[in-house]
Design an enzyme around this catalytic site. Structure first.
Site, PDB file in Angstrom:
ATOM      1  N   VAL A  34       0.830  -1.207   0.000  1.00 15.58           N
ATOM      2  CA  VAL A  34       0.000   0.000   0.000  1.00 15.58           C
ATOM      3  C   VAL A  34       0.865   1.257   0.000  1.00 15.58           C
ATOM      4  CG1 VAL A  34      -1.705   1.346   1.293  1.00 15.58           C
ATOM      5  CG2 VAL A  34      -1.932  -1.134   1.154  1.00 15.58           C
ATOM      6  N   ASP A  53      10.279   3.398   6.915  1.00 17.68           N
ATOM      7  CA  ASP A  53       9.933   2.038   7.329  1.00 17.68           C
ATOM      8  C   ASP A  53      10.961   1.579   8.358  1.00 17.68           C
ATOM      9  OD1 ASP A  53       8.062  -0.361   5.797  1.00 17.68           O
ATOM     10  OD2 ASP A  53       9.595  -1.016   7.212  1.00 17.68           O
ATOM     11  N   THR A 103      -2.727  -4.444   9.455  1.00 14.19           N
ATOM     12  CA  THR A 103      -3.664  -4.594  10.570  1.00 14.19           C
ATOM     13  C   THR A 103      -4.298  -5.982  10.484  1.00 14.19           C
ATOM     14  OG1 THR A 103      -5.317  -3.426   9.213  1.00 14.19           O
ATOM     15  CG2 THR A 103      -4.181  -2.154  10.921  1.00 14.19           C
ATOM     16  N   THR A 138      -6.648  -0.625   7.296  1.00 12.72           N
ATOM     17  CA  THR A 138      -8.011  -1.074   7.584  1.00 12.72           C
ATOM     18  C   THR A 138      -8.199  -1.224   9.088  1.00 12.72           C
ATOM     19  OG1 THR A 138      -8.104  -2.265   5.487  1.00 12.72           O
ATOM     20  CG2 THR A 138      -9.706  -2.877   7.175  1.00 12.72           C
ATOM     21  N   CYS A 278      -7.069  -9.032   2.880  1.00 13.89           N
ATOM     22  CA  CYS A 278      -8.278  -8.215   3.049  1.00 13.89           C
ATOM     23  C   CYS A 278      -9.538  -9.043   3.253  1.00 13.89           C
ATOM     24  CB  CYS A 278      -8.449  -7.296   1.831  1.00 13.89           C
ATOM     25  SG  CYS A 278      -7.122  -6.094   1.635  1.00 13.89           S
ATOM     26  N   ARG A 349       1.831 -14.954   2.032  1.00 10.22           N
ATOM     27  CA  ARG A 349       1.186 -14.737   3.326  1.00 10.22           C
ATOM     28  C   ARG A 349      -0.330 -14.831   3.175  1.00 10.22           C
ATOM     29  NH1 ARG A 349       3.263  -8.962   4.689  1.00 10.22           N
ATOM     30  NH2 ARG A 349       2.739  -8.796   2.480  1.00 10.22           N
TER      31      ARG A 349
END
Length: 447
Positions: A34, A53, A103, A138, A278, A349
């Site tokens: 993202v 980062d 998240t 999110t 997601c 993942r």
């Protein structure tokens, strides 16, 4: 005026859309799938961008011109003017700080906002008066005000909405989908105050060609993000449950969907594994916050259960096909081709192929893997199976096509059948290679 009462006339809305921010200093916090494309597009639009980062090895790769995500491309990163850094001091010089961190949910399917809270404290430590902070991760409805803002205030010693602005603009990135990239998808924006909303709307308009949608409250934007993927989860769960039912009824699921699809208002969905960052996650954010407020959304939870069962069903289909071909399960060997969570990406993942592999091994089947996109060492560690560097079907009783990468469309199924044992099995989850299977004598299964 209260935030939830904020209204815009058509003329006011259009005049705000006409305004843009030509050149500002932006710090993007979190350079994953993202944050990195976001930083790149802001840089291309002429803004002064730093990308922060905590992963120093990622920063080193980016500084050397390598895109760890594969979503922007090495050449684009190498030629960009982004200042990549693992020094949080970059936040201090930014007029806008955009946070895009993972998240996930924990083992109990509860939202894990540890990173959001931690980054909030880091941002607050370096925040300057007048800066606007935007969260893209999110979260459940209410979390920006409940978790993110207090974390910033705890170290900034300033008040949100007064000394610094806060906005929420949920990411809508689709890794591997060039048609629906950042520029081509409408951006939802929301903020604590009208002033901040106008600012961040103009900021995003500088990189989003499709335009922005101003949500009336932050909670609205948070809920909208969750429901986007919850809707997909429910629809996929319907056709997945249909596929299981049709299997028991000895009815062709695809033929059923094709026939039903002749009606003008029938929505097109296909059965399959539901992995990724997601769709399997976002429903739990709505469920969590709903249950905290005395309502249990049973349909959302049931859809999750249905889609989580699919890997076991795929394994059962494979076992039945092996039995039909006359194989003894404890002596059977299956090659799983395609291990990432979706086609044409390298990310393993949250791939649901792992559940298929585990179930096959529970039946005593020996499993190996191959994926032309994922790194071999990473996939070996993730799935704990032998991973081939080059696809070879020699000695295998079955091949299971888990994720249909573009490379697989060029496979010679005749050669694969020749290399395999007698009566070879092909389990094709997405139902792409049925004609090739029939032509070359495979025992064939699909959802």
């Amino acid at each position: 005026m209260k935030e939830h009462e904020r209204l815009y006339s058509e003329s006011e809305h259009e005049s705000e859309l006409d305004r843009s921010i030509d050149h500002v200093r932006i710090c993007v916090v979190g350079l994953g799938y993202v944050g990195l494309p976001l930083a790149y597009e802001f840089s291309e639009a002429g803004h002064e961008v730093s990308g922060y980062d905590v992963d120093s090895s990622k920063i080193a790769r980016l500084e050397s011109g390598v895109d760890p995500t594969g979503d922007v491309g090495d050449d684009a990163i190498d030629g960009s003017s982004i200042e990549f850094t693992s020094d949080a001091e970059a936040i201090a010089s930014a007029e806008y700080v955009i946070v895009a961190v993972p998240t996930p949910v924990d083992d109990l399917e509860k939202p894990n906002l540890d990173l959001v809270e931690s980054v909030g404290r880091t941002v607050g430590t370096h925040l300057e008066d007048g800066t606007a902070v935007v969260l893209e991760s999110t979260v459940y409805p209410g979390a920006t005000k409940e978790v993110f803002v207090p974390a910033i205030e705890s170290t900034a010693e300033m008040t949100a909405g007064e000394s610094f602005g806060v906005g929420y603009s949920p990411e809508r990135m689709v890794p591997g989908d060039e048609k629906h990239d950042l520029r081509n998808v409408v951006k939802i924006v929301s903020a604590l105050t009208d002033e901040t909303l106008t600012e961040i709307a103009s900021l995003y308009e500088s990189v989003v060609d499709a335009g922005v949608h101003r949500a009336p409250t932050i909670e609205t934007a948070e809920a909208a993000k969750c429901v986007e993927n919850t809707q997909r989860d429910l629809n996929i769960a319907l056709v997945n449950e249909l596929a299981v039912a049709c299997d028991h009824l000895d009815v062709d699921t695809r033929a059923v969907l094709e026939a039903a699809g002749t009606k003008w208002n029938f929505h097109e969905y296909r059965p399959g594994l539901v992995g990724g960052h997601c769709i399997p996650v976002d429903p739990f954010y709505l469920i969590y916050q709903s249950e905290r407020n005395d309502f249990s959304p049973e349909l959302m939870r049931t859809a999750r259960e249905v889609n989580e069962y699919v890997p076991s069903h795929v394994a059962e289909m494979t076992v039945k096909a092996l039995n039909e071909a006359g194989n003894v399960l404890r002596d059977s060997r299956v090659l799983v081709a395609g291990l990432t969570y979706k086609p044409n990406v390298a990310d393993i993942r949250t791939s649901k192929i792992g559940g298929v592999i585990d179930s096959l091994q529970d039946y005593g089947v020996s499993v190996s893997g191959f994926d032309p996109r994922a790194e071999t060492v990473v996939t070996e560690d993730e799935f704990n199976i032998d991973i081939q560097e080059e696809l070879s079907a020699v000695g295998f009783d079955g091949i299971l096509i888990g994720t249909v990468h573009d490379e697989f469309y060029g496979l010679s199924f005749g050669d694969l059948a020749f290399e395999m044992s007698d009566d070879p099995v092909l389990v094709d989850i997405d139902g792409v290679f049925e004609s090739q299977a029939a032509e070359h004598g495979f025992v064939y299964r699909r959802l």
